[in-house]
Design a protein around this motif. Structure first.
Motif, PDB file in Angstrom:
ATOM      1  N   ILE A   7       0.836  -1.204   0.000  1.00 21.27           N
ATOM      2  CA  ILE A   7       0.000   0.000   0.000  1.00 21.27           C
ATOM      3  C   ILE A   7       0.870   1.253   0.000  1.00 21.27           C
ATOM      4  O   ILE A   7       0.620   2.206  -0.747  1.00 21.27           O
ATOM      5  N   GLU A   8       1.913   1.250   0.821  1.00 16.02           N
ATOM      6  CA  GLU A   8       2.802   2.405   0.870  1.00 16.02           C
ATOM      7  C   GLU A   8       3.539   2.589  -0.453  1.00 16.02           C
ATOM      8  O   GLU A   8       3.716   3.716  -0.926  1.00 16.02           O
ATOM      9  N   SER A  17       4.282   5.649  -5.411  1.00 14.12           N
ATOM     10  CA  SER A  17       4.343   5.641  -6.881  1.00 14.12           C
ATOM     11  C   SER A  17       3.381   6.661  -7.465  1.00 14.12           C
ATOM     12  O   SER A  17       3.737   7.397  -8.409  1.00 14.12           O
ATOM     13  N   LYS A  18       2.173   6.737  -6.918  1.00 10.84           N
ATOM     14  CA  LYS A  18       1.211   7.721  -7.426  1.00 10.84           C
ATOM     15  C   LYS A  18       1.697   9.145  -7.170  1.00 10.84           C
ATOM     16  O   LYS A  18       1.577  10.019  -8.038  1.00 10.84           O
ATOM     17  N   GLU A  19       2.243   9.381  -5.986  1.00  9.42           N
ATOM     18  CA  GLU A  19       2.769  10.712  -5.678  1.00  9.42           C
ATOM     19  C   GLU A  19       3.923  11.073  -6.616  1.00  9.42           C
ATOM     20  O   GLU A  19       4.045  12.225  -7.052  1.00  9.42           O
ATOM     21  N   LYS A  52      11.311   6.925 -16.870  1.00 11.88           N
ATOM     22  CA  LYS A  52      11.914   5.802 -17.605  1.00 11.88           C
ATOM     23  C   LYS A  52      13.258   5.414 -16.996  1.00 11.88           C
ATOM     24  O   LYS A  52      13.571   4.225 -16.858  1.00 11.88           O
ATOM     25  N   GLN A  53      14.045   6.411 -16.641  1.00 14.72           N
ATOM     26  CA  GLN A  53      15.346   6.136 -16.016  1.00 14.72           C
ATOM     27  C   GLN A  53      15.173   5.394 -14.694  1.00 14.72           C
ATOM     28  O   GLN A  53      15.919   4.456 -14.387  1.00 14.72           O
ATOM     29  N   CYS A  54      14.193   5.800 -13.898  1.00 15.09           N
ATOM     30  CA  CYS A  54      13.961   5.144 -12.599  1.00 15.09           C
ATOM     31  C   CYS A  54      13.489   3.700 -12.784  1.00 15.09           C
ATOM     32  O   CYS A  54      13.944   2.797 -12.073  1.00 15.09           O
ATOM     33  N   LYS A  55      12.587   3.480 -13.729  1.00 15.71           N
ATOM     34  CA  LYS A  55      12.113   2.116 -13.983  1.00 15.71           C
ATOM     35  C   LYS A  55      13.259   1.232 -14.472  1.00 15.71           C
ATOM     36  O   LYS A  55      13.380   0.070 -14.064  1.00 15.71           O
ATOM     37  N   ILE A  70      12.515   5.347  -5.321  1.00 15.52           N
ATOM     38  CA  ILE A  70      13.405   4.193  -5.515  1.00 15.52           C
ATOM     39  C   ILE A  70      13.599   3.422  -4.216  1.00 15.52           C
ATOM     40  O   ILE A  70      13.455   2.200  -4.159  1.00 15.52           O
ATOM     41  N   MET A  71      13.915   4.148  -3.132  1.00 18.62           N
ATOM     42  CA  MET A  71      14.267   3.456  -1.896  1.00 18.62           C
ATOM     43  C   MET A  71      13.039   2.871  -1.191  1.00 18.62           C
ATOM     44  O   MET A  71      13.174   1.931  -0.406  1.00 18.62           O
ATOM     45  N   THR A  72      11.851   3.401  -1.463  1.00 21.14           N
ATOM     46  CA  THR A  72      10.648   2.757  -0.929  1.00 21.14           C
ATOM     47  C   THR A  72      10.474   1.373  -1.527  1.00 21.14           C
ATOM     48  O   THR A  72      10.050   0.429  -0.846  1.00 21.14           O
ATOM     49  N   ARG A  73      10.816   1.252  -2.795  1.00 20.52           N
ATOM     50  CA  ARG A  73      10.717  -0.055  -3.452  1.00 20.52           C
ATOM     51  C   ARG A  73      11.885  -0.980  -3.110  1.00 20.52           C
ATOM     52  O   ARG A  73      11.728  -2.206  -3.083  1.00 20.52           O
ATOM     53  N   GLN A  74      13.034  -0.420  -2.858  1.00 22.10           N
ATOM     54  CA  GLN A  74      14.221  -1.240  -2.612  1.00 22.10           C
ATOM     55  C   GLN A  74      14.472  -1.501  -1.127  1.00 22.10           C
ATOM     56  O   GLN A  74      15.392  -2.233  -0.783  1.00 22.10           O
ATOM     57  N   TYR A  75      13.685  -0.908  -0.254  1.00 27.17           N
ATOM     58  CA  TYR A  75      13.978  -0.936   1.177  1.00 27.17           C
ATOM     59  C   TYR A  75      14.121  -2.362   1.721  1.00 27.17           C
ATOM     60  O   TYR A  75      15.091  -2.675   2.422  1.00 27.17           O
TER      61      TYR A  75
END
Length: 491
Positions: free
Chosen positions: A133-134, A139-141, A158-161, A215-220
């Motif tokens: 959820i977070e 991602s939306k923000e 695109k660079q982040c993805k 990025i770091m929310t996804r990689q945490y």
């Protein structure tokens, strides 16, 4: 015990917080005293040297293996000897904590095993749902934020993805290498924002903050306290060390904070809350914000206590005291996570970098704290560390062991009331003295005025006669013409 001797083990010169290469940025113990920029330069040099050494080692091992295989055809004894030496060298090489050439050019055979371990130690479904959820919210923000950048926003996304996809395929890399990839990505995106997309500097900083958050929310969950490191071991060691130092008092650290003042006590509680809350954040910048808020509460507590702005010599001992009192969870893991994956510009300059560097110094001081740092004898320090006695027990030594806590608290309150009574009496006496001084001053002024009046009495003289005409008394000069007379004109 004078003040200089008390500060001897705690004082840190501000120049020691800067990069030891002299570039002017803040250094970091995790970077061996270098700033992020200088550390990367040194790291690349060491890495290139290590790669060259690994190439030479691989070639030498290959030659020895071929020689061992050739010699095995002649004598079995020589084969076993050479092969044992070869196996010994290979074993020693595996124990070295460096990245060999094989790790760069061949796939890891332990990838499947690591995935099994991660699946076995996966968090509960509720935690996964919360993280999902977070992640969706962030991602939306992030997408809404990039809409304000128009065409550059699409390229940034695109660079982040692409970076996230690349990191997903590099799970077998060490955490240092993943950190290096993240730092390279930050630097490349920042340069493109400034040069290719001509984004103003203030918008570049906001964009980098949002990129780091996304990025770091996804990689945490992959890069915070990974199993391939000893971060968890260091966390337990620091927690054990802080628990063993529970007896350290503010007076020993020369902390200029009076917690008996309600406002100061509230600031101390808020500072402890902020440093503990750091562990609940997922983004490095948010963790840094907790450290900054904690530090500002410390400065406010010192300012209220001393009625003057706090100095750096006051701040560091108080920060050490807050860390000892709060014992933040996973302290080393959080510091390592910030060091590895935070935008390096935040750690090199600004108040965030300054406070973070001081926190690293505080943790290093706690790890090396000894009797000399606290101006204690080695015997007392050892007894306090082993729990045989404590300086905090001196207050309760006058009570028998079977006295309840309520009675002890009552006597403490009586002592406090007695101190307040003494202060009140002292204030009343000072007020009476002030009143007497005011009366004496009034009487003195009145007497001085009377003496002046008597010495210089006021004399009222009678009114003087009217002055005659100026020319009436002028009898010395007879040659003056007579006064003019009016003439009648008869025309």
């Amino acid at each position: 015990m004078n003040l200089k001797s008390e500060r001897r083990g705690i004082h840190v010169d501000q120049s020691e917080l800067l990069c030891k290469k002299g570039c002017g940025y803040y250094g970091n113990p995790a970077w061996q005293g270098f700033c992020s920029k200088c550390w990367r330069e040194e790291y690349h040099k060491a890495r290139q040297k290590q790669i060259q050494e690994d190439w030479e080692l691989a070639e030498r091992l290959q030659r020895e293996e071929e020689e061992a295989y050739a010699s095995s055809q002649s004598t079995q004894g020589a084969q076993s000897l050479t092969f044992s030496k070869f196996e010994e060298k290979k074993t020693n090489e595996k124990t070295r904590k460096v990245t060999t050439v094989k790790k760069f050019f061949t796939a890891s055979s332990r990838t499947g095993a690591k995935k099994e371990i991660q699946e076995a130690k996966a968090p509960s479904p509720s935690i996964n749902r919360q993280a999902s959820i977070e992640t969706d919210r962030v991602s939306k923000e992030f997408i809404e934020f990039l809409k304000t950048y128009h065409k550059p926003g699409q390229d940034i996304y695109k660079q982040c993805k692409l970076f996230l996809d690349t990191m997903n395929h590099k799970r077998d890399l060490s955490i240092e290498e993943q950190s290096e990839c993240a730092q390279d990505f930050y630097q490349n995106v920042a340069e493109k924002l400034q040069t290719r997309w001509k984004v103003p500097p203030e918008k570049v900083e906001k964009a980098m903050d949002q990129i780091e958050k996304y990025i770091m929310t996804r990689q945490y969950k992959y890069v915070f306290c990974p199993e391939t490191t000893d971060d968890e071991k260091k966390d337990l060691a620091v927690q054990k060390r802080i628990r063993a130092l529970h007896w350290v008092t503010p007076q020993m650290l020369c902390v200029p904070v009076n917690e008996e003042i309600p406002e100061v006590s509230d600031m101390v509680v808020k500072a402890i809350t902020d440093i503990i809350e750091m562990d609940s954040k997922r983004v490095p910048r948010d963790k840094l914000a907790c450290i900054t808020k904690c530090s500002k509460h410390i400065f406010n507590a010192i300012k209220i206590t001393k009625n003057e702005p706090a100095s750096a010599d006051d701040f560091l001992p108080t920060l050490i005291y807050i860390v000892l009192k709060g014992n933040p969870p996973r302290l080393q893991s959080n510091i390592q996570y910030i060091t590895r994956f935070c935008n390096p510009s935040r750690l090199m300059t600004g108040e965030d970098g300054y406070y973070f560097t001081n926190l690293c110094c505080a943790v290093a001081f706690i790890e090396k704290l000894d009797a000399q740092s606290l101006n204690l004898s080695q015997e007392d320090f050892d007894r306090f560390m082993t729990g045989q006695t404590s300086p905090k027990k001196q207050e309760s030594d006058s009570f028998s062991p079977d006295v309840c806590l309520g009675v002890k608290q009552m006597y403490k309150n009586l002592d406090l009331l007695s101190q307040l009574n003494e202060k009140q009496e002292r204030i009343v006496n000072e007020a009476k003295k002030l009143e007497k001084d005011l009366i004496d001053w009034t009487d003195g002024i009145t007497k001085e005025v009377q003496d002046i009046v008597e010495k210089y009495p006021l004399e009222i003289k009678p009114k003087s006669q009217a002055l005659a005409a100026i020319d009436s008394e002028n009898v010395e000069n007879d040659k003056l013409p007579p006064p003019l007379q009016p003439q009648v004109y008869a025309g």
